[in-house]
Scaffold this active site. Sequence first.
Site, PDB file in Angstrom:
ATOM      1  CG  ASP A  74      -2.047  -0.913   1.188  1.00 53.48           C
ATOM      2  OD1 ASP A  74      -2.132  -1.701   0.229  1.00 53.48           O
ATOM      3  OD2 ASP A  74      -2.876  -0.875   2.115  1.00 53.48           O
ATOM      4  CG  HIS A 219       2.493   0.113   4.358  1.00 55.93           C
ATOM      5  ND1 HIS A 219       2.222  -0.806   5.349  1.00 55.93           N
ATOM      6  CD2 HIS A 219       1.347   0.807   4.142  1.00 55.93           C
ATOM      7  CE1 HIS A 219       0.951  -0.667   5.732  1.00 55.93           C
ATOM      8  NE2 HIS A 219       0.405   0.308   5.012  1.00 55.93           N
TER       9      HIS A 219
HETATM   10 ZN   LIG Z   1      -2.562   3.226   3.040  1.00 54.51          ZN
END
Ligand SMILES: [Zn+2]
Length: 256
Positions: A74, A219
């Site tokens: 993400d 991430h």
């Molecule tokens: Zn996010």
Amino acid sequence: MRFKIINTVIIFLLCGALVLTFFGLTSFWYVLTFIILYLLFLLTVSTNVRFNFFVNSISENRNIINKQVAITFDDGPVENTLEILKVLKKYEVKAGFFCIGKHIEAQPEIFRKIIEENHLVGNHTYSHTRKMGALPVSTLVREIEECNRIAEETAGIKMNLFRSPFGIVSPKTQKALQKTGMQSIGWSIRSFDAVLSSEEIILNRIKKRLKPGAVILLHDNNAKTVNILEQLLLFLKNNQYEVVRPDKLLEINAYS
Ligand SMILES: [Zn+2]
């Protein structure tokens, strides 16, 4: 719908309890405890897409019996995404990237590179605001559509998959997804790589929760995730796990 039914039942029970309190048949403290517990319940289900309470999300594939998992990232695309791509290439692994619209605007080349290297891309809103839970449906729709528009203009793709920032969802999120025709994608293993500082603790969290059909959340805007990814891919390889693209694992269409 489920939320509306449960909420109506809770309000009905509360009214009944307040009447009983008025006539001295129960303690006010019981009623207050009940209200606090219900608020805690709402907080839990609105910050965890896995519960599928407000939004119907796909977070894993429980039908998978082979040792197959998917890895998702993400918050990119950013410069650090290039380092993530190098590691994925080294281990010949395809992953999913849920991208922020304004980051695609800032890094169109990196966004195109993700797609050229045959990874999946999905929608992670335009601005990735922390106010997700408080936004009206119209703003949520705009956040989703703006990210979709930029992705299409940048790489000519129409994204189908959506992941809510911070995993925050509400009945409004469900309405916005219905209006935009997007499918919510969650995760079954949250690494907390953006929160925890110890790479060892992060890796152990993932290893402990691994099972066939799992979807791992990392991430790509996090520098330490590059090393975590390499160690994770080594571990998966040594334990005969195959990493497959999320749309393949979840048996869904990433684009329309
Ligand atoms: Zn996010």
